[in-house]
Design a protein around this motif. Structure first.
Motif, PDB file in Angstrom:
ATOM      1  N   GLN A   1     -26.024  66.821  20.666  1.00 55.22           N
ATOM      2  CA  GLN A   1     -26.130  65.566  19.913  1.00 55.22           C
ATOM      3  C   GLN A   1     -25.180  64.504  20.478  1.00 55.22           C
ATOM      4  O   GLN A   1     -24.096  64.810  20.946  1.00 55.22           O
ATOM      5  CB  GLN A   1     -25.800  65.806  18.443  1.00 55.22           C
ATOM      6  N   ASP A   2     -25.607  63.259  20.379  1.00 53.37           N
ATOM      7  CA  ASP A   2     -24.807  62.131  20.866  1.00 53.37           C
ATOM      8  C   ASP A   2     -23.827  61.710  19.772  1.00 53.37           C
ATOM      9  O   ASP A   2     -24.226  61.369  18.659  1.00 53.37           O
ATOM     10  CB  ASP A   2     -25.743  60.968  21.211  1.00 53.37           C
TER      11      ASP A   2
ATOM     12  N   ASN B   1     -22.286  59.140  19.327  1.00 51.75           N
ATOM     13  CA  ASN B   1     -22.381  57.734  18.928  1.00 51.75           C
ATOM     14  C   ASN B   1     -23.539  57.429  17.972  1.00 51.75           C
ATOM     15  O   ASN B   1     -23.668  56.318  17.489  1.00 51.75           O
ATOM     16  CB  ASN B   1     -22.513  56.845  20.166  1.00 51.75           C
ATOM     17  N   THR B   2     -24.360  58.440  17.730  1.00 56.45           N
ATOM     18  CA  THR B   2     -25.459  58.244  16.793  1.00 56.45           C
ATOM     19  C   THR B   2     -24.918  57.906  15.407  1.00 56.45           C
ATOM     20  O   THR B   2     -23.932  58.490  14.961  1.00 56.45           O
ATOM     21  CB  THR B   2     -26.277  59.556  16.688  1.00 56.45           C
TER      22      THR B   2
END
Lengths: 304, 304, 304, 304
Positions: free
Chosen positions: C34-35, C37-38
């Motif tokens: 997962q990123d 920054n999401t």
């Protein structure tokens, strides 16, 4: 000179008549069938003499007593390296307590609580080619008795119902302190505990710990320093949360099992094994503890 | 025959040069002034011979070592009755930990953790007419040395800052396990810990535990059975959460104090006292532990 | 009247620029991708209005948030009977801590710690004909969205590495607090946690808890009294050992998951779901917590 | 519209006839004299209306309820600075448990367990010129009732027998989390707990927490944000190890005392105080808990 035979007879006769003999372990069907009135005593002197009373030659389930034998074999393989994975401190807790394991990041307090014994079992599974066969052969060798064997019914029974041990093994696994699969380690461990030995066989197998690592046949299985250390661990950790009490009342290194057996020893002197299936509330043989207490208080033979 | 004098010399010379000597206790100003390079060794053989090396004749603060002397006096008064108020199990926790005290309804785990030692102090305050004077006299008598005395500055310092001991005493009081006032018990306790003795004096005072309860002058202070029990408690509980490690590495009953002292003994054989003020993270003398380890591994003289 | 859309935009824009966004969970490979920054926010008002900002429509792994949905289904089956097997008290411990489980005889402290959620899973396995299919259908129904599905890779990954959950399940089994096999319960549980939902879907699924047990389509899934109780449990137990902090800073019942999601709600008012994959040291979404804190402190909309 | 007067009457009449009314606290002689059949109820609506039933106007010992009042005053002095010395997490333990205090380095889990309340008392002793007089005046002011007073017999009794609180205070002191002397802090604390108030007076004093920090006379004693936080702490920590149960069954922030009093409130709505001296095994008023449960389940007035 002490009349050991007379002493064993007296202790046997006195304890046979006790009303309160404790409660036979019920969680394994095979163990629950044991007769609470059974009492066996066997003393092996370091000089070769031996004495017995009662049911000293009938094999029974050694259960946790096997942890000491497994520990000695793991030490033979890895020496002091094993102490990176298990500590040597008394736990102050019952044998199957998991909380201390968690607080200390997956390092069991000592090799004689279940979690610690599972780490030892893991070491043996790693080193032994045919773990179950090879370990049994080791026990037969140090006891010099090829008739010793597993009770597969007991092992199977544990395998189906020993959920607490599964929990401990998975917890160790979650802390990366189990290298083999949980199933492999437990299969070995449940068999290790299901070995059947008599008081006589136990006394002979533990001879090496009273004799600086050398068994009766003269083979040096572990260095003298390691034999001393195993004795130290038995003294501080051999009776779960009753270890202090046993050191205090009996004053000998020893190990108990829920099958009702106890083996204790005075280094360079003697090994004494007892079997009485009734347990006290802390899981140690009620009559066995009393037999050992009588023995050491009447002979003043203790490490203290 | 072992050259004890040569051995003590070698151990002393080897350890004197070590870089890591631990950290001197800082919470009591008087203790913090100690020189971390101090090292004293004194060995008293049961046969009367004695050997020493280094700073063996300078008195230092015995601190928790006094707990064993207090225990022996309490046993002289009340025999096994004291075990109704304190248990004999290792705690698996640091010396000043209170949580186990609570879980077990005000019964401390053993007489060598602080809470247990406070119960013992309470017993002595009850039985001694002039507790502080009489207890000091007892210590002087068993050591056969009338020069032993309290360091009142250390006692005062503890009295002003020993909040953790106040907490333990009030907790015991809340469980009805303290018969005298908290202030009276702590005043006695802080003085007991503030006794100053040299390695030589400690070795002579502990002679009775190695000699079945009889001191060097031949007086039987406690029965042999009780001497053995005190040795058992020292072995399982004498080094806080390092008790298992000490049994494992050294293999002798013993007791440490934060002043840097350790006394250990082999029943019917010898007493060995060490003094090195630097402590390891668990509060035991770092160099003292190493001295004892070297001594037993080189002589193979241990209870195991 | 509050400009919810403007508020969500402001919170989103402010938090997007933060340097410290926490650490993405790494123990499951799928989650670790997962990123950090999401950031997604979705608010569903009870009156039908809805607002969103950022990545509000992308499904992610709901993980522990599923425990609330499972609890609501278990209550639908057994009502208050479930409280015989699990308590409702905050644990004061991390989510995967086993020691409290042992001290209280196999009764987990609450249904939102892992051990408690396993008991709930056991109840569902007992009652549902096809547990995995039927539970997913229940979630689809209350969210009114048939596209919700399992991520089988995540479930498989847990099944291979979730040793701590195996330990908890076996411990429950050893206390007779698991009726189905450990494997069946864990297979269900790992799938339950591997459901993927977006902030929008989560908000709609939790509508029933903000609306007295009735979902947006008007079906009464549980009685109003039970919806209130589930909210109470979320408030006291929804954030592991940070539950008090969340109640204190945010003041809403809610539940977090290690996938980075949080759902919180104000009864009879709104549901707010956030997704930000970086976690704080206690395992809750760092940015999600801040988003909720900003929302309630700027609107004064909280239960207190 | 709800008939509050009729509801209070019904609850009063129903509970008056219960057989099991719990056990009156016996450890303080003054408290033990209370009549177990006493039952008082007083409801103060935020709109100014008030309702009562039974013994609502007789003052009783508010004990731990005072902790909330002390907390509000400490927050008025130091705002969020107090959270450096005490946490906001539920303890999961009885009110007088010390072990968690130790594990977390002297930071009590929350301000409503005894250890946390002692830290709050220490803050007040630091800030108030005449601590006991000034705090009493604060309570009189927020309740708008100058007749409220201390029961000095109760304070004296605690001072002579409250050993557990002495233990907690000394433990805090040993962790440097008590700035004033143990005696000064406890003298204040025992008086704080010995304030006597009736259900009516308690309801009026707690009005400010239901009203965003503003008391009935319109003075803003604390900011609205802090009033919300105190409510959150009451909800998660107000009933010791029964906090989860109270949130679950009643669903209101509240606080109980061993004198048999409970105050609970619904923000922006009402305050309800009960008095019934018999306690349940966890130290909360048995009949008071039931009264509150009946009230919220019949009115559906809860925060959830």
């Amino acid at each position: 000179m002490i009349d050991f035979q007379g002493l064993l007879n007296n202790i046997h006769d006195d304890l046979k008549t006790r009303e309160d003999k404790g409660v036979v372990a019920s969680y394994i069907p095979e163990l629950s069938k044991q007769d609470v009135n059974t009492l066996g005593l066997y003393m092996q002197h370091i000089d070769g003499r031996s004495f017995s009373a009662g049911d000293a030659f009938t094999p029974f389930s050694i259960q946790s007593i096997s942890k000491v034998l497994a520990l000695s074999k793991a030490i033979a393989f890895e020496d002091n390296k094993i102490w990176e994975r298990v500590d040597v401190e008394p736990s102050g807790n019952p044998f199957n307590h998991l909380s201390l394991l968690e607080l200390e990041n997956g390092i069991p307090r000592n090799p004689l609580i279940n979690a610690g014994a599972l780490v030892i079992a893991d070491i043996l599974v790693t080193h032994l080619e045919n773990p179950k066969e090879d370990f049994l052969q080791y026990v037969r060798n140090i006891a010099n008795d090829q008739s010793i064997k597993y009770n597969f019914k007991v092992a199977d029974s544990e395998e189906r119902t020993g959920f607490n041990n599964f929990a401990a093994a998975y917890l160790l696994k979650s802390f990366n302190n189990l290298n083999n699969s949980v199933d492999d380690v437990l299969d070995f461990y449940f068999h290790q505990c299901a070995i059947e030995m008599s008081c006589e066989q136990l006394s002979k197998a533990f001879y090496l710990f009273a004799n600086g690592g050398q068994c009766m046949q003269g083979n040096q299985h572990i260095p003298i320093q390691q034999a001393k250390r195993i004795n130290a661990i038995m003294l501080t950790c051999g009776f779960y949360d009753e270890a202090g009490e046993f050191a205090f009342e009996v004053g000998l290194p020893g190990k108990s099992g829920v099958g009702g057996g106890i083996v204790a020893l005075l280094p360079n002197n003697f090994i004494l094994a007892t079997w009485a299936p009734g347990l006290n509330p802390r899981g140690n043989s009620l009559i066995g503890m009393q037999a050992l207490e009588q023995f050491t208080s009447q002979t003043n033979l203790s490490i203290f």
